[in-house]
Design a protein around this motif. Sequence first.
Motif, PDB file in Angstrom:
ATOM      1  N   ALA A  46       0.832  -1.207   0.000  1.00 32.30           N
ATOM      2  CA  ALA A  46       0.000   0.000   0.000  1.00 32.30           C
ATOM      3  C   ALA A  46       0.867   1.259   0.000  1.00 32.30           C
ATOM      4  O   ALA A  46       0.603   2.206  -0.753  1.00 32.30           O
ATOM      5  CB  ALA A  46      -0.928  -0.009   1.213  1.00 32.30           C
ATOM      6  N   VAL A  47       1.891   1.285   0.821  1.00 32.08           N
ATOM      7  CA  VAL A  47       2.768   2.451   0.893  1.00 32.08           C
ATOM      8  C   VAL A  47       3.521   2.631  -0.425  1.00 32.08           C
ATOM      9  O   VAL A  47       3.664   3.763  -0.915  1.00 32.08           O
ATOM     10  CB  VAL A  47       3.728   2.336   2.100  1.00 32.08           C
ATOM     11  CG1 VAL A  47       4.877   3.319   1.996  1.00 32.08           C
ATOM     12  CG2 VAL A  47       2.961   2.543   3.399  1.00 32.08           C
ATOM     13  N   ILE A  48       3.983   1.550  -1.018  1.00 26.96           N
ATOM     14  CA  ILE A  48       4.689   1.648  -2.303  1.00 26.96           C
ATOM     15  C   ILE A  48       3.748   2.212  -3.370  1.00 26.96           C
ATOM     16  O   ILE A  48       4.141   3.074  -4.168  1.00 26.96           O
ATOM     17  CB  ILE A  48       5.275   0.286  -2.723  1.00 26.96           C
ATOM     18  CG1 ILE A  48       6.328  -0.176  -1.706  1.00 26.96           C
ATOM     19  CG2 ILE A  48       5.875   0.364  -4.125  1.00 26.96           C
ATOM     20  CD1 ILE A  48       6.745  -1.637  -1.861  1.00 26.96           C
ATOM     21  N   VAL A  49       2.504   1.754  -3.379  1.00 26.63           N
ATOM     22  CA  VAL A  49       1.521   2.272  -4.343  1.00 26.63           C
ATOM     23  C   VAL A  49       1.292   3.764  -4.102  1.00 26.63           C
ATOM     24  O   VAL A  49       1.263   4.554  -5.055  1.00 26.63           O
ATOM     25  CB  VAL A  49       0.202   1.476  -4.273  1.00 26.63           C
ATOM     26  CG1 VAL A  49      -0.909   2.173  -5.064  1.00 26.63           C
ATOM     27  CG2 VAL A  49       0.408   0.054  -4.792  1.00 26.63           C
ATOM     28  N   GLN A  50       1.139   4.172  -2.849  1.00 25.70           N
ATOM     29  CA  GLN A  50       0.951   5.593  -2.533  1.00 25.70           C
ATOM     30  C   GLN A  50       2.122   6.416  -3.055  1.00 25.70           C
ATOM     31  O   GLN A  50       1.938   7.506  -3.613  1.00 25.70           O
ATOM     32  CB  GLN A  50       0.843   5.806  -1.018  1.00 25.70           C
ATOM     33  CG  GLN A  50      -0.414   5.289  -0.392  1.00 25.70           C
ATOM     34  CD  GLN A  50      -0.389   5.360   1.132  1.00 25.70           C
ATOM     35  OE1 GLN A  50      -1.348   4.946   1.742  1.00 25.70           O
ATOM     36  NE2 GLN A  50       0.657   5.844   1.763  1.00 25.70           N
ATOM     37  N   LEU A  52       4.297   5.634  -5.521  1.00 29.58           N
ATOM     38  CA  LEU A  52       4.299   5.671  -6.987  1.00 29.58           C
ATOM     39  C   LEU A  52       3.235   6.635  -7.509  1.00 29.58           C
ATOM     40  O   LEU A  52       3.488   7.392  -8.453  1.00 29.58           O
ATOM     41  CB  LEU A  52       4.084   4.265  -7.558  1.00 29.58           C
ATOM     42  CG  LEU A  52       5.279   3.338  -7.458  1.00 29.58           C
ATOM     43  CD1 LEU A  52       4.891   1.905  -7.835  1.00 29.58           C
ATOM     44  CD2 LEU A  52       6.422   3.821  -8.340  1.00 29.58           C
ATOM     45  N   TYR A  53       2.082   6.609  -6.885  1.00 26.59           N
ATOM     46  CA  TYR A  53       0.993   7.509  -7.272  1.00 26.59           C
ATOM     47  C   TYR A  53       1.434   8.976  -7.149  1.00 26.59           C
ATOM     48  O   TYR A  53       1.294   9.759  -8.090  1.00 26.59           O
ATOM     49  CB  TYR A  53      -0.217   7.213  -6.388  1.00 26.59           C
ATOM     50  CG  TYR A  53      -1.354   8.185  -6.475  1.00 26.59           C
ATOM     51  CD1 TYR A  53      -2.130   8.294  -7.627  1.00 26.59           C
ATOM     52  CD2 TYR A  53      -1.708   8.968  -5.377  1.00 26.59           C
ATOM     53  CE1 TYR A  53      -3.197   9.170  -7.696  1.00 26.59           C
ATOM     54  CE2 TYR A  53      -2.788   9.845  -5.432  1.00 26.59           C
ATOM     55  CZ  TYR A  53      -3.523   9.941  -6.593  1.00 26.59           C
ATOM     56  OH  TYR A  53      -4.591  10.800  -6.653  1.00 26.59           O
ATOM     57  N   GLY A  54       1.989   9.320  -6.006  1.00 29.61           N
ATOM     58  CA  GLY A  54       2.444  10.695  -5.811  1.00 29.61           C
ATOM     59  C   GLY A  54       3.542  11.077  -6.777  1.00 29.61           C
ATOM     60  O   GLY A  54       3.546  12.179  -7.341  1.00 29.61           O
ATOM     61  N   LYS A  86      -8.451  -1.548  -0.577  1.00 35.02           N
ATOM     62  CA  LYS A  86      -7.698  -2.075  -1.717  1.00 35.02           C
ATOM     63  C   LYS A  86      -8.173  -1.389  -2.996  1.00 35.02           C
ATOM     64  O   LYS A  86      -7.350  -1.039  -3.844  1.00 35.02           O
ATOM     65  CB  LYS A  86      -7.869  -3.594  -1.827  1.00 35.02           C
ATOM     66  CG  LYS A  86      -7.131  -4.198  -3.011  1.00 35.02           C
ATOM     67  CD  LYS A  86      -7.304  -5.704  -3.121  1.00 35.02           C
ATOM     68  CE  LYS A  86      -6.583  -6.234  -4.360  1.00 35.02           C
ATOM     69  NZ  LYS A  86      -6.755  -7.684  -4.527  1.00 35.02           N
ATOM     70  N   GLN A  87      -9.473  -1.179  -3.112  1.00 36.03           N
ATOM     71  CA  GLN A  87     -10.007  -0.509  -4.299  1.00 36.03           C
ATOM     72  C   GLN A  87      -9.461   0.905  -4.431  1.00 36.03           C
ATOM     73  O   GLN A  87      -9.138   1.349  -5.528  1.00 36.03           O
ATOM     74  CB  GLN A  87     -11.540  -0.492  -4.282  1.00 36.03           C
ATOM     75  CG  GLN A  87     -12.139  -0.024  -5.591  1.00 36.03           C
ATOM     76  CD  GLN A  87     -11.642  -0.812  -6.797  1.00 36.03           C
ATOM     77  OE1 GLN A  87     -11.644  -2.033  -6.810  1.00 36.03           O
ATOM     78  NE2 GLN A  87     -11.187  -0.107  -7.817  1.00 36.03           N
ATOM     79  N   ASP A  88      -9.321   1.612  -3.309  1.00 43.44           N
ATOM     80  CA  ASP A  88      -8.716   2.945  -3.344  1.00 43.44           C
ATOM     81  C   ASP A  88      -7.290   2.868  -3.877  1.00 43.44           C
ATOM     82  O   ASP A  88      -6.879   3.673  -4.723  1.00 43.44           O
ATOM     83  CB  ASP A  88      -8.678   3.577  -1.944  1.00 43.44           C
ATOM     84  CG  ASP A  88     -10.046   3.937  -1.407  1.00 43.44           C
ATOM     85  OD1 ASP A  88     -10.972   4.189  -2.203  1.00 43.44           O
ATOM     86  OD2 ASP A  88     -10.182   3.954  -0.157  1.00 43.44           O
ATOM     87  N   PHE A  92      -5.604   4.600  -7.137  1.00 44.44           N
ATOM     88  CA  PHE A  92      -4.380   5.415  -7.139  1.00 44.44           C
ATOM     89  C   PHE A  92      -3.406   4.876  -8.184  1.00 44.44           C
ATOM     90  O   PHE A  92      -2.805   5.640  -8.954  1.00 44.44           O
ATOM     91  CB  PHE A  92      -3.689   5.394  -5.775  1.00 44.44           C
ATOM     92  CG  PHE A  92      -4.488   5.951  -4.630  1.00 44.44           C
ATOM     93  CD1 PHE A  92      -5.497   6.892  -4.820  1.00 44.44           C
ATOM     94  CD2 PHE A  92      -4.219   5.525  -3.337  1.00 44.44           C
ATOM     95  CE1 PHE A  92      -6.220   7.396  -3.746  1.00 44.44           C
ATOM     96  CE2 PHE A  92      -4.934   6.024  -2.259  1.00 44.44           C
ATOM     97  CZ  PHE A  92      -5.939   6.960  -2.467  1.00 44.44           C
ATOM     98  N   TRP A  93      -3.218   3.568  -8.168  1.00 40.12           N
ATOM     99  CA  TRP A  93      -2.321   2.889  -9.105  1.00 40.12           C
ATOM    100  C   TRP A  93      -2.705   3.234 -10.543  1.00 40.12           C
ATOM    101  O   TRP A  93      -1.871   3.682 -11.327  1.00 40.12           O
ATOM    102  CB  TRP A  93      -2.390   1.391  -8.839  1.00 40.12           C
ATOM    103  CG  TRP A  93      -1.668   0.491  -9.766  1.00 40.12           C
ATOM    104  CD1 TRP A  93      -2.205  -0.240 -10.797  1.00 40.12           C
ATOM    105  CD2 TRP A  93      -0.266   0.151  -9.752  1.00 40.12           C
ATOM    106  NE1 TRP A  93      -1.244  -1.001 -11.409  1.00 40.12           N
ATOM    107  CE2 TRP A  93      -0.045  -0.775 -10.792  1.00 40.12           C
ATOM    108  CE3 TRP A  93       0.806   0.549  -8.965  1.00 40.12           C
ATOM    109  CZ2 TRP A  93       1.215  -1.302 -11.057  1.00 40.12           C
ATOM    110  CZ3 TRP A  93       2.054   0.012  -9.226  1.00 40.12           C
ATOM    111  CH2 TRP A  93       2.248  -0.900 -10.265  1.00 40.12           C
ATOM    112  N   ASP A  94      -3.968   3.038 -10.877  1.00 43.40           N
ATOM    113  CA  ASP A  94      -4.418   3.280 -12.250  1.00 43.40           C
ATOM    114  C   ASP A  94      -4.335   4.763 -12.622  1.00 43.40           C
ATOM    115  O   ASP A  94      -3.952   5.093 -13.744  1.00 43.40           O
ATOM    116  CB  ASP A  94      -5.848   2.766 -12.439  1.00 43.40           C
ATOM    117  CG  ASP A  94      -5.932   1.251 -12.484  1.00 43.40           C
ATOM    118  OD1 ASP A  94      -4.913   0.591 -12.815  1.00 43.40           O
ATOM    119  OD2 ASP A  94      -7.011   0.710 -12.176  1.00 43.40           O
ATOM    120  N   GLU A  95      -4.673   5.638 -11.697  1.00 42.39           N
ATOM    121  CA  GLU A  95      -4.621   7.077 -11.996  1.00 42.39           C
ATOM    122  C   GLU A  95      -3.183   7.541 -12.233  1.00 42.39           C
ATOM    123  O   GLU A  95      -2.929   8.356 -13.121  1.00 42.39           O
ATOM    124  CB  GLU A  95      -5.255   7.873 -10.857  1.00 42.39           C
ATOM    125  CG  GLU A  95      -5.409   9.339 -11.186  1.00 42.39           C
ATOM    126  CD  GLU A  95      -6.080  10.133 -10.076  1.00 42.39           C
ATOM    127  OE1 GLU A  95      -5.861  11.350 -10.032  1.00 42.39           O
ATOM    128  OE2 GLU A  95      -6.811   9.541  -9.257  1.00 42.39           O
TER     129      GLU A  95
END
Length: 180
Positions: A46-50, A52-54, A86-88, A92-95
């Motif tokens: 989750a943190v890695i996804v956050q 990458l998103y940022g 998880k959906q959030d 973030f990942w897709d956006e």
Amino acid sequence: MSFEAGFLKDAIKRFRYYKELGDKTFEQLTASDMFLQPSGESNSIAVIVQHLYGNMLSRWTNLLTEDGEKEWRRRDAEFEAAPCSKQDLLSFWDEGWKCLFNSLEKLRPEDLTKNITIRTEPLSVYDAILRQLAHYPYHVGQIVYLGKMIRDGQWRSLSIPKGNSAQYLDSVKAAQTQQP
């Protein structure tokens, strides 16, 4: 096709491959798996996804006209687990990836030699793309590794399963000989 146009096409292809590795990992994980933190010094998926998103939003929004480190970005907060589903995280990942692909697909070959800045450091667009082609696979590899560790015996390999290299090569050779 010019070298520059080929580079853009290949960069997009490579980025799509790394997104797909993440997507296939997420398919195998539960919501709680996304938040598992193996140790106090490690990051959860989750943190890695956050992060990458940022990073993706900051780097690829207005790539040619603004510093890649936006004033609105809060990088340190990306490394703190946010209460979300998880959906959030998948959103973030897709956006993030959508922002990257939209930016890359708008580039013209002649844009590769233009200068941009990231954290006030001047870079060519070409170099900035290479920089992110090193950064994102690094984190996607962490995601895949964590996913594999979490799922353990239930993990479905994303490439050639361990011990099946010879079988894989044989199937590739057989497929090549059947093509006209």
